[in-house]
Design an enzyme around this catalytic site. Sequence first.
Site, PDB file in Angstrom:
ATOM      1  N   ARG A  12       6.795  20.280  37.736  1.00 51.36           N
ATOM      2  CA  ARG A  12       7.978  19.420  37.799  1.00 51.36           C
ATOM      3  C   ARG A  12       7.588  17.940  37.840  1.00 51.36           C
ATOM      4  O   ARG A  12       8.390  17.081  37.481  1.00 51.36           O
ATOM      5  CB  ARG A  12       8.804  19.753  39.048  1.00 51.36           C
ATOM      6  CG  ARG A  12       9.549  21.073  38.979  1.00 51.36           C
ATOM      7  CD  ARG A  12      10.528  21.197  40.144  1.00 51.36           C
ATOM      8  NE  ARG A  12      11.045  19.883  40.476  1.00 51.36           N
ATOM      9  CZ  ARG A  12      11.077  19.375  41.697  1.00 51.36           C
ATOM     10  NH1 ARG A  12      10.664  20.056  42.729  1.00 51.36           N
ATOM     11  NH2 ARG A  12      11.557  18.156  41.909  1.00 51.36           N
TER      12      ARG A  12
ATOM     13  N   ARG B  36      19.148  17.334  51.897  1.00 53.29           N
ATOM     14  CA  ARG B  36      19.454  16.453  50.760  1.00 53.29           C
ATOM     15  C   ARG B  36      20.947  16.330  50.426  1.00 53.29           C
ATOM     16  O   ARG B  36      21.394  16.726  49.345  1.00 53.29           O
ATOM     17  CB  ARG B  36      18.636  16.868  49.541  1.00 53.29           C
ATOM     18  CG  ARG B  36      17.163  16.933  49.854  1.00 53.29           C
ATOM     19  CD  ARG B  36      16.300  17.053  48.656  1.00 53.29           C
ATOM     20  NE  ARG B  36      15.994  15.763  48.068  1.00 53.29           N
ATOM     21  CZ  ARG B  36      15.066  15.593  47.140  1.00 53.29           C
ATOM     22  NH1 ARG B  36      14.380  16.601  46.699  1.00 53.29           N
ATOM     23  NH2 ARG B  36      14.824  14.401  46.656  1.00 53.29           N
TER      24      ARG B  36
ATOM     25  N   LYS C  89       7.941   9.948  36.589  1.00 50.91           N
ATOM     26  CA  LYS C  89       9.058  10.916  36.591  1.00 50.91           C
ATOM     27  C   LYS C  89      10.302  10.312  37.249  1.00 50.91           C
ATOM     28  O   LYS C  89      11.405  10.425  36.729  1.00 50.91           O
ATOM     29  CB  LYS C  89       8.638  12.171  37.364  1.00 50.91           C
ATOM     30  CG  LYS C  89       9.793  13.078  37.747  1.00 50.91           C
ATOM     31  CD  LYS C  89       9.340  14.288  38.529  1.00 50.91           C
ATOM     32  CE  LYS C  89       9.339  14.103  40.021  1.00 50.91           C
ATOM     33  NZ  LYS C  89      10.633  14.248  40.705  1.00 50.91           N
ATOM     34  N   ASN C  90      10.102   9.661  38.388  1.00 47.98           N
ATOM     35  CA  ASN C  90      11.258   9.182  39.140  1.00 47.98           C
ATOM     36  C   ASN C  90      11.920   7.955  38.519  1.00 47.98           C
ATOM     37  O   ASN C  90      12.983   7.532  38.970  1.00 47.98           O
ATOM     38  CB  ASN C  90      10.869   8.897  40.601  1.00 47.98           C
ATOM     39  CG  ASN C  90      10.673  10.191  41.372  1.00 47.98           C
ATOM     40  OD1 ASN C  90      10.931  11.284  40.850  1.00 47.98           O
ATOM     41  ND2 ASN C  90      10.216  10.076  42.614  1.00 47.98           N
TER      42      ASN C  90
ATOM     43  N   ASP D  79       6.488  10.926  49.215  1.00 48.65           N
ATOM     44  CA  ASP D  79       5.950  11.747  48.119  1.00 48.65           C
ATOM     45  C   ASP D  79       4.421  11.814  48.131  1.00 48.65           C
ATOM     46  O   ASP D  79       3.835  12.551  47.329  1.00 48.65           O
ATOM     47  CB  ASP D  79       6.431  11.212  46.765  1.00 48.65           C
ATOM     48  CG  ASP D  79       7.884  11.574  46.494  1.00 48.65           C
ATOM     49  OD1 ASP D  79       8.449  12.366  47.268  1.00 48.65           O
ATOM     50  OD2 ASP D  79       8.448  11.064  45.513  1.00 48.65           O
TER      51      ASP D  79
ATOM     52  N   CYS E  24      17.219  21.919  49.287  1.00 47.55           N
ATOM     53  CA  CYS E  24      16.006  22.280  48.559  1.00 47.55           C
ATOM     54  C   CYS E  24      14.911  22.506  49.582  1.00 47.55           C
ATOM     55  O   CYS E  24      15.153  22.456  50.773  1.00 47.55           O
ATOM     56  CB  CYS E  24      15.628  21.220  47.543  1.00 47.55           C
ATOM     57  SG  CYS E  24      14.855  19.807  48.284  1.00 47.55           S
TER      58      CYS E  24
HETATM   59  C1  UD1 Z   1      14.014  10.100  45.505  1.00 46.61           C
HETATM   60  C2  UD1 Z   1      12.864  10.657  44.711  1.00 46.61           C
HETATM   61  C3  UD1 Z   1      11.983  11.549  45.577  1.00 46.61           C
HETATM   62  C4  UD1 Z   1      11.538  10.785  46.812  1.00 46.61           C
HETATM   63  C5  UD1 Z   1      12.730  10.143  47.521  1.00 46.61           C
HETATM   64  C6  UD1 Z   1      12.326   9.236  48.673  1.00 46.61           C
HETATM   65  C7  UD1 Z   1      13.754  10.820  42.479  1.00 46.61           C
HETATM   66  C8  UD1 Z   1      14.155  11.699  41.348  1.00 46.61           C
HETATM   67  N1  UD1 Z   1      13.378  11.435  43.590  1.00 46.61           N
HETATM   68  O1  UD1 Z   1      14.791  11.207  45.957  1.00 46.61           O
HETATM   69  O2  UD1 Z   1      10.852  11.943  44.821  1.00 46.61           O
HETATM   70  O3  UD1 Z   1      10.903  11.664  47.702  1.00 46.61           O
HETATM   71  O4  UD1 Z   1      13.495   9.355  46.595  1.00 46.61           O
HETATM   72  O5  UD1 Z   1      11.444   8.264  48.245  1.00 46.61           O
HETATM   73  O6  UD1 Z   1      13.701   9.616  42.357  1.00 46.61           O
HETATM   74  N2  UD1 Z   1      20.299  10.939  52.068  1.00 46.61           N
HETATM   75  C9  UD1 Z   1      21.492  11.140  52.700  1.00 46.61           C
HETATM   76  N3  UD1 Z   1      22.645  11.036  51.974  1.00 46.61           N
HETATM   77  C10 UD1 Z   1      22.638  10.711  50.644  1.00 46.61           C
HETATM   78  C11 UD1 Z   1      21.406  10.492  50.010  1.00 46.61           C
HETATM   79  C12 UD1 Z   1      20.243  10.617  50.742  1.00 46.61           C
HETATM   80  O7  UD1 Z   1      21.539  11.453  53.889  1.00 46.61           O
HETATM   81  O8  UD1 Z   1      23.730  10.625  50.049  1.00 46.61           O
HETATM   82  C13 UD1 Z   1      19.036  11.091  52.831  1.00 46.61           C
HETATM   83  C14 UD1 Z   1      18.203  12.269  52.309  1.00 46.61           C
HETATM   84  O9  UD1 Z   1      18.609  13.483  52.860  1.00 46.61           O
HETATM   85  C15 UD1 Z   1      16.816  11.877  52.734  1.00 46.61           C
HETATM   86  C16 UD1 Z   1      16.854  10.348  52.635  1.00 46.61           C
HETATM   87  O10 UD1 Z   1      18.219   9.980  52.619  1.00 46.61           O
HETATM   88  O11 UD1 Z   1      16.590  12.258  54.068  1.00 46.61           O
HETATM   89  C17 UD1 Z   1      16.149   9.808  51.400  1.00 46.61           C
HETATM   90  O12 UD1 Z   1      16.757  10.303  50.246  1.00 46.61           O
HETATM   91  P1  UD1 Z   1      16.834   9.487  48.886  1.00 46.61           P
HETATM   92  O13 UD1 Z   1      16.198   8.143  49.064  1.00 46.61           O
HETATM   93  O14 UD1 Z   1      18.232   9.538  48.411  1.00 46.61           O
HETATM   94  O15 UD1 Z   1      15.902  10.359  47.956  1.00 46.61           O
HETATM   95  P2  UD1 Z   1      16.252  10.955  46.546  1.00 46.61           P
HETATM   96  O16 UD1 Z   1      16.936   9.938  45.708  1.00 46.61           O
HETATM   97  O17 UD1 Z   1      16.876  12.281  46.706  1.00 46.61           O
END
Ligand code: UD1
Length: 418
Positions: free
Chosen positions: A397, A121, A22-23, A305, A116
């Site tokens: 999902r 996030r 999915k990711n 995850d 969420c």
């Molecule tokens: C992706 C995955 C999700 C997984 C996560 C971490 C997808 C669709 N989803 O989510 O399943 O749990 O990686 O492996 O691929 N953060 C910030 N600012 C930002 C972006 C992120 O502070 O602009 C923080 C987030 O709040 C979180 C951390 O960074 O605490 C990790 O987030 P991120 O690696 O961005 O995860 P996702 O891409 O949302």
Amino acid sequence: MAKLIIEGGRPLKGQITVHGAKNAALPILAAAMLIPEPVRITNCPRLTDVENMAGILQALGCRVDWVEDGLLIDAGSARTAELPEVLAGSIRSSVFLLGPLLGRFGAAEAPFPGGCDIGNRPVDLHLKGFRAMGVKVDEASGRIRCLGRPRGGTEIALEYPSVGATENLLMAACGAEEDTVLVNPAREPEIDDLMAFLNGAGFDLKREGSSRIRVRGGRRGHSTSHVILPDRIETGTYLVAAAITGGHVLIRGGRKEHLSALLMTLREAGCRIRIEGTDLDVEGPERPRELRRLVTLPYPGFPTDMQSQVFALCTVAKGTSVLEENVFENRFCHGAELKRMGADCYVRGRTAVIRGVKGLRGAQVTAHDLRGGAALALAGLRAEGITVVNRAERIDRGYAKFAATLRDVGAAIRREDD
Ligand code: UD1
């Protein structure tokens, strides 16, 4: 809304074949927007998040057709850079479209993704990166408005290796005329799959060591086909399903090299795991051993995850386990639900302490998020009596045919849709 009704206490036995990730599928679907010609994406899991992303692409004017083994997307006819409010609000990954829309049209607009169930996030790192590429970003009134073609010739350092920000910035950089270098990018295998897709379409992205990715400027996308890599989290979830029931399951189509931290953890818990090529044969212990200290981290660390599924496993361990959640600040909702089933655990901030109990008992529980929901179902497979997992559509999902897959390996599980 849906519920899963599970009669626990049966060790799982049989074979499970893993689907595409999915990711990886979500950013790759978004990346199709960069390419004004048809692309074929196979081994694509048909999940609600993926269907929603396909729906958003259609709303943006792309042609999307599901075929037997995946999707055909033609973004040649895309005509708008504004994401529809309702659909885009339904999945957080719609934010991934900002990068490709900027790369293709030099403009993008989307509703703010908001929080969420697993935490706040934010998308500040995505937006900071766009700004560093010379894009004007306006965050007023709950919408993100981006204007300007990403300028190359920049080096962008991520403060934290965010998966989504890495993907978004790589896609935006594909539209630049000059090279872009991303420093401290995420190292998740799904990023490499996205890069492989983009490279197949004529772009040029390369890792330079483990802490830099260079995106060559001035390339144009063309028709391509791509096979999505196997889902390491789905693989991991079924490994834990075998482990928690003391079962014996052969999981086919996994990639051991993407599962190192989890495989080590499961062996520490007393599982026997034999690996031959892409076959992972797992035998669960009668009762798992405790995990002294498990910490979630960005890849190649232990994946956040998989934290909830392993949490469920620890509830029936012989001793006390300590789990530390370092990626998302609010990812322990399953703890309170597992308590209803007789688990002995407490959560303080980012740490959970789980004292293993001999057995769980069936109860009414609620899935608050995708992986937490899967964890409750796994606990239900182990528990004595009937467990009902409410809001099970949240599990859809991320897992294709979750209940049917478990039923095929001997679980007494059925689904009811309201
Ligand atoms: C992706 C995955 C999700 C997984 C996560 C971490 C997808 C669709 N989803 O989510 O399943 O749990 O990686 O492996 O691929 N953060 C910030 N600012 C930002 C972006 C992120 O502070 O602009 C923080 C987030 O709040 C979180 C951390 O960074 O605490 C990790 O987030 P991120 O690696 O961005 O995860 P996702 O891409 O949302």
